[in-house]
Design a protein around this motif. Structure first.
Motif, PDB file in Angstrom:
ATOM      1  N   GLU A 109     -64.396 -89.248 -15.660  1.00 56.40           N
ATOM      2  CA  GLU A 109     -64.625 -88.623 -16.962  1.00 56.40           C
ATOM      3  C   GLU A 109     -65.448 -87.339 -16.868  1.00 56.40           C
ATOM      4  O   GLU A 109     -65.399 -86.508 -17.758  1.00 56.40           O
ATOM      5  CB  GLU A 109     -65.311 -89.621 -17.896  1.00 56.40           C
ATOM      6  CG  GLU A 109     -64.393 -90.774 -18.272  1.00 56.40           C
ATOM      7  CD  GLU A 109     -65.103 -91.873 -19.046  1.00 56.40           C
ATOM      8  OE1 GLU A 109     -66.351 -91.906 -19.069  1.00 56.40           O
ATOM      9  OE2 GLU A 109     -64.394 -92.710 -19.622  1.00 56.40           O
ATOM     10  N   ALA A 110     -66.194 -87.159 -15.768  1.00 60.69           N
ATOM     11  CA  ALA A 110     -67.058 -85.982 -15.607  1.00 60.69           C
ATOM     12  C   ALA A 110     -66.368 -84.841 -14.855  1.00 60.69           C
ATOM     13  O   ALA A 110     -66.971 -83.789 -14.651  1.00 60.69           O
ATOM     14  CB  ALA A 110     -68.338 -86.381 -14.879  1.00 60.69           C
ATOM     15  N   LEU A 111     -65.114 -85.012 -14.448  1.00 56.85           N
ATOM     16  CA  LEU A 111     -64.417 -83.960 -13.688  1.00 56.85           C
ATOM     17  C   LEU A 111     -64.328 -82.673 -14.492  1.00 56.85           C
ATOM     18  O   LEU A 111     -64.112 -82.698 -15.701  1.00 56.85           O
ATOM     19  CB  LEU A 111     -63.007 -84.424 -13.311  1.00 56.85           C
ATOM     20  CG  LEU A 111     -62.924 -85.574 -12.322  1.00 56.85           C
ATOM     21  CD1 LEU A 111     -61.474 -86.005 -12.132  1.00 56.85           C
ATOM     22  CD2 LEU A 111     -63.558 -85.216 -10.987  1.00 56.85           C
ATOM     23  N   GLY A 112     -64.493 -81.543 -13.808  1.00 59.90           N
ATOM     24  CA  GLY A 112     -64.430 -80.249 -14.478  1.00 59.90           C
ATOM     25  C   GLY A 112     -64.160 -79.121 -13.505  1.00 59.90           C
ATOM     26  O   GLY A 112     -63.525 -79.315 -12.453  1.00 59.90           O
ATOM     27  N   TYR A 113     -64.658 -77.951 -13.835  1.00 58.71           N
ATOM     28  CA  TYR A 113     -64.402 -76.742 -13.057  1.00 58.71           C
ATOM     29  C   TYR A 113     -64.818 -76.873 -11.594  1.00 58.71           C
ATOM     30  O   TYR A 113     -64.033 -76.577 -10.689  1.00 58.71           O
ATOM     31  CB  TYR A 113     -65.124 -75.550 -13.694  1.00 58.71           C
ATOM     32  CG  TYR A 113     -65.107 -74.323 -12.818  1.00 58.71           C
ATOM     33  CD1 TYR A 113     -63.969 -73.538 -12.726  1.00 58.71           C
ATOM     34  CD2 TYR A 113     -66.216 -73.972 -12.055  1.00 58.71           C
ATOM     35  CE1 TYR A 113     -63.927 -72.420 -11.911  1.00 58.71           C
ATOM     36  CE2 TYR A 113     -66.191 -72.847 -11.237  1.00 58.71           C
ATOM     37  CZ  TYR A 113     -65.046 -72.086 -11.171  1.00 58.71           C
ATOM     38  OH  TYR A 113     -65.016 -70.992 -10.349  1.00 58.71           O
ATOM     39  N   ASN A 114     -66.049 -77.303 -11.342  1.00 63.28           N
ATOM     40  CA  ASN A 114     -66.537 -77.374  -9.959  1.00 63.28           C
ATOM     41  C   ASN A 114     -65.660 -78.263  -9.095  1.00 63.28           C
ATOM     42  O   ASN A 114     -65.353 -77.924  -7.949  1.00 63.28           O
ATOM     43  CB  ASN A 114     -67.988 -77.864  -9.911  1.00 63.28           C
ATOM     44  CG  ASN A 114     -68.952 -76.841 -10.454  1.00 63.28           C
ATOM     45  OD1 ASN A 114     -68.665 -75.640 -10.482  1.00 63.28           O
ATOM     46  ND2 ASN A 114     -70.115 -77.298 -10.903  1.00 63.28           N
TER      47      ASN A 114
END
Length: 155
Positions: free
Chosen positions: A72-77
């Motif tokens: 759920e915390a996946l993003g750009y980085n």
């Protein structure tokens, strides 16, 4: 996290949804893809980090997901690391050439540049990794890209 646990979690989601950090996830026939979009409006460029369909196991391993909270915390980085590890592509669109975005893929010690819609392929013998690198590619190859744009319907 196991493939079965991720599959069970994903079954409660729509075929396309977004994590809390803006990574778009797409489910396609038991496979999974991702994309992360961002723009540099002052420079008239848009960027999209993405992967094509991959297995749930490859997705878990590639993003190093240990639990649902990580997913759920996946993003750009996370997606940027996948690009640097040659597990994702960068699609760059200069607003002037909006109909023909270019994809960049790291491969060994070079960067492959291609566009299926423009019938365009190039190799750069360096690793393009920063937004400035992609923008520089467009400015250095403006006439080549313009020619591909002009000829895109001939093939």
């Amino acid at each position: 996290m196991t493939v079965e646990e991720l599959a069970q979690y994903l079954s409660s989601k729509k075929p396309g949804f977004q994590t809390q950090n803006g990574l778009s996830i797409y489910l396609i026939d038991g496979g999974i893809s991702f994309s992360y979009d961002f723009e540099m409006n002052e420079l008239d460029f848009s960027f999209r980090l993405f992967s094509e369909e991959e297995s749930l196991g490859d997705f878990i391993e590639g993003f190093r997901i240990q639990r649902i909270k990580d997913f759920e915390a996946l993003g750009y980085n996370n997606s940027w690391i996948r690009y640097l590890n040659r597990e994702a592509d960068m699609e760059v669109c200069q607003m002037e050439f909006e109909e023909g975005p270019l994809c960049f893929r790291l491969h060994k010690m070079k960067t492959l540049v291609f566009s299926a819609s423009l019938h365009f392929y190039d190799e750069v013998y360096e690793q393009l990794t920063l937004p400035e690198d992609f923008i520089s590619y467009f400015s250095k190859n403006k006439s080549k890209i313009a020619t591909a744009m002009a000829n895109r319907y001939r093939f």
